[in-house]
Motif scaffolding. Structure first.
Motif, PDB file in Angstrom:
ATOM      1  N   ASP A 170       0.799  -1.229   0.000  1.00 24.25           N
ATOM      2  CA  ASP A 170       0.000   0.000   0.000  1.00 24.25           C
ATOM      3  C   ASP A 170       0.828   1.274   0.000  1.00 24.25           C
ATOM      4  O   ASP A 170       0.285   2.365  -0.072  1.00 24.25           O
ATOM      5  CB  ASP A 170      -0.899   0.035   1.250  1.00 24.25           C
ATOM      6  N   ILE A 171       2.123   1.142   0.119  1.00 27.28           N
ATOM      7  CA  ILE A 171       2.899   2.379   0.324  1.00 27.28           C
ATOM      8  C   ILE A 171       3.156   3.144  -0.979  1.00 27.28           C
ATOM      9  O   ILE A 171       3.383   2.565  -2.033  1.00 27.28           O
ATOM     10  CB  ILE A 171       4.218   2.107   1.084  1.00 27.28           C
ATOM     11  N   TRP A 172       3.098   4.479  -0.854  1.00 27.00           N
ATOM     12  CA  TRP A 172       3.402   5.391  -1.946  1.00 27.00           C
ATOM     13  C   TRP A 172       4.539   6.310  -1.525  1.00 27.00           C
ATOM     14  O   TRP A 172       4.837   6.415  -0.334  1.00 27.00           O
ATOM     15  CB  TRP A 172       2.173   6.222  -2.312  1.00 27.00           C
ATOM     16  N   GLY A 173       5.120   7.010  -2.516  1.00 28.34           N
ATOM     17  CA  GLY A 173       6.253   7.880  -2.214  1.00 28.34           C
ATOM     18  C   GLY A 173       5.861   9.259  -1.723  1.00 28.34           C
ATOM     19  O   GLY A 173       6.442   9.779  -0.764  1.00 28.34           O
ATOM     20  N   PHE A 174       4.865   9.878  -2.377  1.00 28.74           N
ATOM     21  CA  PHE A 174       4.591  11.294  -2.098  1.00 28.74           C
ATOM     22  C   PHE A 174       3.103  11.588  -2.307  1.00 28.74           C
ATOM     23  O   PHE A 174       2.554  11.243  -3.352  1.00 28.74           O
ATOM     24  CB  PHE A 174       5.436  12.164  -3.044  1.00 28.74           C
ATOM     25  N   VAL A 175       2.498  12.219  -1.323  1.00 30.04           N
ATOM     26  CA  VAL A 175       1.108  12.668  -1.477  1.00 30.04           C
ATOM     27  C   VAL A 175       1.010  14.170  -1.231  1.00 30.04           C
ATOM     28  O   VAL A 175       1.791  14.740  -0.463  1.00 30.04           O
ATOM     29  CB  VAL A 175       0.130  11.905  -0.544  1.00 30.04           C
ATOM     30  N   PHE A 176       0.053  14.780  -1.913  1.00 26.31           N
ATOM     31  CA  PHE A 176      -0.127  16.235  -1.802  1.00 26.31           C
ATOM     32  C   PHE A 176      -1.564  16.569  -2.178  1.00 26.31           C
ATOM     33  O   PHE A 176      -2.415  15.664  -2.248  1.00 26.31           O
ATOM     34  CB  PHE A 176       0.898  16.954  -2.707  1.00 26.31           C
TER      35      PHE A 176
END
Ligand code: GLC
Length: 424
Positions: free
Chosen positions: A181-187
């Protein structure tokens, strides 16, 4: 009670019932407060303390989380001269758009504005009248997972290129180890004011200007801005989930706080929530200034923040102003800073030991907060929202892959020339 017309005009709900008046002359007021994160509860607490001191009663009305939706609601209410709301929580970008509907608070402030950041007081002053008192300031900051960077031997990124690389490396390694489920960058990638804030940071980091400059010239179509937006466009689907196209502040925080992102761009309020007792990432988070755009770029953060204004249509302007002065006071700003990491607008509070112990980055990032880059709301005045919506739509087109940065910015320049045609 709220008149029916208000309920019909606005999709809002009454978030707290008023206490019974303590004195015969006690007034019934209402205040509109934001409800992002812990905001509504904090507002309620402050309001209840003022009620207890004064004997007046206040209905707290919650408004939509999106500042863009909130503006539409306020414009509707104020254009109708509605008396339903006495005190409005207004965005730092709105004095030019809504100022005509608010009273001059300097007649009731007893000079209290002198203790606040002069730049915000200047922002809130329209034609010599103090249209709103600063409540809290904001600047975009970078949140990162300290534990994950340490585990993978990576430094905190200095540039957006570093961030892109580190986000990918950590995300890939964690996925290979089973964390699907992990992602690098959210905004904030939804088509709304929040994306204007994020995308302005990308441009500014690359020294690509502020969309419209201080003279009112449209500068957005430049090679540095193209570079910045092209890089942002490359994140989606790679280090950033496609869902970001519909993320506002709280959606990004939801992903980061549940442990599913290495980096997050957000406002300071997310600090206190990320470190709350029920947060899976409590104690694992660092906060720094947003990266530079390449080695030649600059650290940045968009200036945000909220003010309190009293409606011209209020039946009790003087009492409403008293509530505003209470909520924006040193004591109340200190409470909000310690409890929920809302940035004070009073410089002295950044030297307060209890505040700094609760939110250490208020000290470390003081320059980021005081030098945050402003959106061009002052120079574009009443037209700001049209400028901003054209900009966030252009950025959204790039993020969604509908357009490359160069064509999006060329089209935006044309559109902004149209908006400007008869001047700002
Ligand atoms: C934050 C900022 C505000 C900004 C908004 C955008 O609430 O304080 O200035 O307009 O985010 O989503």
């Amino acid at each position: 009670m709220k008149p029916a017309s208000f309920a019909a005009a606005a999709a809002v709900f009454v978030a707290g019932a008023s206490a019974a008046p303590l004195a015969a002359e006690a007034a019934d007021l209402s205040i509109s407060c934001g409800a992002v994160g812990a905001e509504l509860a904090l507002c309620e607490e402050g309001v209840r303390a003022w009620e207890a001191e004064t004997g007046h009663s206040v209905t707290v009305v919650s408004t939509p989380n999106s500042t863009t939706e909130r503006l539409a609601l306020y414009q509707q209410l104020l254009a109708a001269g509605a008396k339903d709301i006495d005190v409005f929580q207004i965005d730092v970008i709105w004095p030019g758009i809504l100022g005509a509907h608010f009273i001059d608070l300097s007649q009731y402030s007893d000079g209290a504005e002198d203790g606040h950041f002069p730049a915000i007081i200047a922002n809130n002053t329209v034609d010599g009248a103090l249209k709103a008192m600063p409540w809290y300031t904001d600047a975009g900051v970078l949140y990162y997972r300290r534990d994950l960077l340490e585990k993978h031997g990576r430094d905190v990124p200095e540039t957006w290129e570093d961030l892109t690389e580190t986000a990918k490396l950590v995300m890939d390694a964690e996925r290979a180890a089973g964390d699907d489920d992990i992602w690098g960058f959210v905004f904030q990638g939804r088509a709304y004011e929040g994306l204007t804030c994020d995308a302005l940071e990308w441009l500014h980091a690359y020294r690509g200007g502020t969309i419209v400059d201080g003279n009112g010239d449209i500068t957005v179509n430049n090679p540095q801005a193209v570079r910045a937006l092209d890089l942002a466009g490359s994140w989606v689907g790679e280090i950033t989930p496609e869902g970001v196209l519909n993320y506002a502040e709280e959606e990004a925080r939801g992903v980061f706080q549940s442990g599913n992102a290495v980096f997050m761009r957000n406002w300071p309020y997310a600090w206190s929530l990320a470190n709350s007792d029920d947060s899976p990432i409590k104690g694992k988070v660092g906060v720094v200034a947003l990266p530079k755009g390449g080695e030649e770029g600059q650290y940045t953060g968009t200036l945000g923040g909220w003010q309190l204004a009293v409606s011209r249509y209020s039946a009790n302007p003087e009492i409403a102003a008293d509530l505003v002065m209470y909520l924006t006071s040193y004591k109340e700003q200190k409470r909000r800073a310690i409890k929920a990491s809302y940035n004070p607008t009073i410089a002295e509070l950044y030297r307060d030991e209890e505040v700094l112990a609760a939110v250490p980055f208020f000290g470390d990032l003081y320059d980021t907060f005081t030098n945050a880059v402003a959106r061009p709301s002052r120079v574009t005045g009443e037209k700001y929202n049209r400028v901003s919506s054209a900009f966030w739509n252009a950025a959204h087109n790039v993020l969604s892959g509908r357009s490359d940065a160069q064509s999006a910015l060329a089209a935006l320049e044309g559109e902004l020339n149209g908006v400007k045609r008869r001047g700002w």
